[in-house]
Write an enzyme that holds these catalytic residues in place. Sequence first.
Site, PDB file in Angstrom:
ATOM      1  N   PRO A 110       1.046  -0.997  -0.132  1.00  0.00           N
ATOM      2  CA  PRO A 110       0.007   0.077   0.199  1.00  0.00           C
ATOM      3  C   PRO A 110       0.664   1.661  -0.330  1.00  0.00           C
ATOM      4  CG  PRO A 110       0.040  -0.771   2.548  1.00  0.00           C
ATOM      5  CD  PRO A 110       1.335  -1.981   0.923  1.00  0.00           C
ATOM      6  N   CYS A 147       2.513  29.354 -15.156  1.00  0.00           N
ATOM      7  CA  CYS A 147       1.897  30.306 -15.760  1.00  0.00           C
ATOM      8  C   CYS A 147       1.290  28.600 -16.452  1.00  0.00           C
ATOM      9  CB  CYS A 147       2.526  30.880 -16.983  1.00  0.00           C
ATOM     10  SG  CYS A 147       3.294  32.551 -15.617  1.00  0.00           S
ATOM     11  N   GLU A 148       0.429  28.420 -16.697  1.00  0.00           N
ATOM     12  CA  GLU A 148      -0.646  27.266 -17.479  1.00  0.00           C
ATOM     13  C   GLU A 148      -1.839  27.633 -16.735  1.00  0.00           C
ATOM     14  OE1 GLU A 148       0.765  23.929 -18.888  1.00  0.00           O
ATOM     15  OE2 GLU A 148       2.784  24.230 -18.354  1.00  0.00           O
TER      16      GLU A 148
END
Length: 435
Positions: free
Chosen positions: A289, A358-359
């Site tokens: 896990p 900046c996206e």
Amino acid sequence: MHHFHYAGSNLQCENVDLAEIARLYGTPTYVYSAATMADNYNRLASGLKGLDLQICYAMKANSSLAILRHFANLGAGFDLVSGGEVRRVLAAGGDIKRSVFAGVGKTEAEIELALKNDIFAFHVESEPEIARINHVAGKLGVKAPIAIRINPDVDAHTHAKITTGKSDNKFGIPLAHAAAAYEAAARFPHIQIKGAQMHIGSQLTSLAPFVEAVKKVAPFVTDLKAKYGITYWSIGGGIGIIYKDALASGSPEWWSAQPADTRPLTPEAYGEALTPLLAPLGLKIVLEPGRYMVGNAGVLLSRVEYLKRGKGKNFLIVDAAMNDLVRPAMYDSFHEIVPLHRDTERPALVADVVGPVCESGDCFAKDRPLQSVGEGEYIAFMSAGAYGYTMSSRYNTRNMAAEVLVQGGASDLINARETFEQQIQNEKLPAFLTK
Ligand SMILES: *Cc1c(COP(=O)(O)O)cnc(C)c1O
């Protein structure tokens, strides 16, 4: 269940005020709860009690040294996917002898490092890899313990980028070809066939695919035990966590209020369904896990920079970004966002919560109803303990975030915020540009 809750109007991790952490160490900062991780580990171990169990924490979910040490102290081994992860476990004081090495692209150097540290087993993903492991083991004059990863072709019903157990994934060897792969492995002089492995995907929220995969592969594993004397079966990781009602799911009351037929997966239910199927095999059972162990044990703290009110659209611009927590941009995943200071008197706010990168993809949430918060106030992204910091980057020349571990009333900085100087330390300007 987890240990993030409001004490009065302040959000706490265990007994520590999170706003205090934000002021002390700045933001963005990941904060983890040691008690939550211990609970997760212990509940899973007791859910499968009666089995000869070995929990190998899949450390790619969160590989900070302090967290590895915490799990090592609890008794965990590790599921490793690179030489770097082997070295992290060693640096944290963990046990490679109780750890397994997975991944489709193991290099010779990585295989050698793992062998020299007595790896429990390699989880082999292809036939050429067996030949390579044999070659490296021969050079060192040892026998390499292996298990072949069997792809059971079971649909995990999870996001396409995190499903791994379908036949069109790059992982493992299809069940129909696995017998031949084991026969081929048995012919190598420096290979010791030790076990079998599978892992069908991540963030599974129902039991059915786990049960289906175990039932499907168990007869083959029984054959392997008879033929090669294998001693263990790793059934992988993949147990999902709560993202939607993350904060509320910290309390036992929330869990008991969930209708039985739609109750999210618990380690108790997982154990109850799988233990009877696994016990008769008479094998050591390994679990891998990752997300389950750390996901709900971590939050990402961030500071509000601006509230930009637009025409029919508000933008809450915070100082965390997709480089710090990429899951929403990469997997469209949901993270609950809560204020560190709760004030029920305030008006509601519906906003897109975005970072400064900046996206357009640098967006944590669209049209999210929130308590209104203003510049300088803090928020927390819940369920950020897994695949948060480990997937972060320096995009936009942003420094890697800080990490803090809390236990009871104590807290400590386990990973200092990166500095700009550290970020550029390996770069140089070549002479042909500077003369
Ligand atoms: C990533 C991975 C895991 C852990 O998956 P989780 O969904 O985080 O539990 C386990 N085993 C293997 C082989 C993995 O690649």
